[in-house]
Write a protein that holds these residues in place. Structure first.
Motif, PDB file in Angstrom:
ATOM      1  N   ASP A  38       0.866  -1.182   0.000  1.00 14.57           N
ATOM      2  CA  ASP A  38       0.000   0.000   0.000  1.00 14.57           C
ATOM      3  C   ASP A  38       0.899   1.227   0.000  1.00 14.57           C
ATOM      4  O   ASP A  38       1.886   1.293   0.734  1.00 14.57           O
ATOM      5  CB  ASP A  38      -0.891   0.010   1.235  1.00 14.57           C
ATOM      6  N   CYS A  39       0.564   2.194  -0.822  1.00 17.80           N
ATOM      7  CA  CYS A  39       1.319   3.443  -0.900  1.00 17.80           C
ATOM      8  C   CYS A  39       1.279   4.133   0.457  1.00 17.80           C
ATOM      9  O   CYS A  39       0.244   4.170   1.122  1.00 17.80           O
ATOM     10  CB  CYS A  39       0.729   4.354  -1.975  1.00 17.80           C
ATOM     11  N   VAL A  46       0.335  -0.557  -4.878  1.00 17.52           N
ATOM     12  CA  VAL A  46       1.368  -0.182  -5.837  1.00 17.52           C
ATOM     13  C   VAL A  46       2.476  -1.223  -5.743  1.00 17.52           C
ATOM     14  O   VAL A  46       2.697  -1.822  -4.699  1.00 17.52           O
ATOM     15  CB  VAL A  46       1.892   1.242  -5.551  1.00 17.52           C
ATOM     16  N   CYS A  53       4.415   6.171  -7.156  1.00 17.27           N
ATOM     17  CA  CYS A  53       3.049   5.660  -7.095  1.00 17.27           C
ATOM     18  C   CYS A  53       2.288   6.163  -8.322  1.00 17.27           C
ATOM     19  O   CYS A  53       2.288   7.368  -8.604  1.00 17.27           O
ATOM     20  CB  CYS A  53       2.368   6.141  -5.814  1.00 17.27           C
ATOM     21  N   HIS A  55      -0.813   6.420  -8.663  1.00 14.80           N
ATOM     22  CA  HIS A  55      -2.051   7.078  -8.270  1.00 14.80           C
ATOM     23  C   HIS A  55      -1.815   8.510  -7.789  1.00 14.80           C
ATOM     24  O   HIS A  55      -2.462   9.441  -8.236  1.00 14.80           O
ATOM     25  CB  HIS A  55      -2.753   6.273  -7.173  1.00 14.80           C
ATOM     26  N   ALA A  61       6.805   5.548  -2.325  1.00 11.39           N
ATOM     27  CA  ALA A  61       5.566   4.790  -2.137  1.00 11.39           C
ATOM     28  C   ALA A  61       5.666   3.829  -0.957  1.00 11.39           C
ATOM     29  O   ALA A  61       4.687   3.573  -0.273  1.00 11.39           O
ATOM     30  CB  ALA A  61       5.232   4.016  -3.409  1.00 11.39           C
TER      31      ALA A  61
END
Length: 159
Positions: A38-39, A46, A53, A55, A61
């Motif tokens: 998870d970022c 990610v 990242c 997103h 990240a």
């Protein structure tokens, strides 16, 4: 049926927070061979090996790097050694420059050149002394030989 990996890359907002851990597990089991985390900033999945990242664009990240206790201790020792080297070299240089100024040298120009020369000599002596102290890392084992060496040098200079 759509592949979860392609679904995540095309529509990252399509999954709710409850579905995201399940999708993460399915992505890891899909055989793509990459670890998904998870970022640190946006909390979306990610790849661990991603540069940023996709997103939110975060360059970290995985989160900020944290030193282990061993790395932090080594870093503190290196900082202490650098400070010791600088202070010792400058102290020896200042002692040499003071000797050059206060030696019985006639004329301000000659005294200035002597101060510069003895200051550089002091730095040239101070760097190996500080390096040796850093290698020993404990001043009490090195203090007596340094004092004896300086006393011997002072004796030869003044007599």
């Amino acid at each position: 049926m759509t592949n979860i990996a392609t679904d995540l890359t095309k529509r990252p907002n399509a999954l709710s927070d409850l579905q995201r851990p399940v999708a993460k597990l399915e992505w890891e089991k899909s055989g793509l061979g990459m670890e998904v985390i998870d970022c640190h900033d946006c909390k979306r999945p990610v790849s661990f090996s991603a540069v940023a990242c996709p997103h939110c664009g975060s360059l970290e990240a995985a989160g900020p790097y944290r030193f282990s206790k061993k790395e932090a201790r080594r870093y503190r020792i290196e900082q202490k050694n650098d400070n010791n080297l600088l202070i010792t070299s400058l102290a020896f240089g200042a002692i040499g420059a003071a000797y050059g100024v206060f030696a019985n040298i006639q004329g301000i120009w000659t005294a200035s050149v002597a101060a510069l020369a003895y200051g550089l000599l002091g730095i040239l002596i101070g760097v190996p002394v500080a390096f040796t102290v850093n290698m020993v890392r404990n001043l009490r084992y090195f203090f007596v030989p340094v004092v004896l060496t300086l006393a011997l040098l002072a004796y030869h200079i003044f007599h």
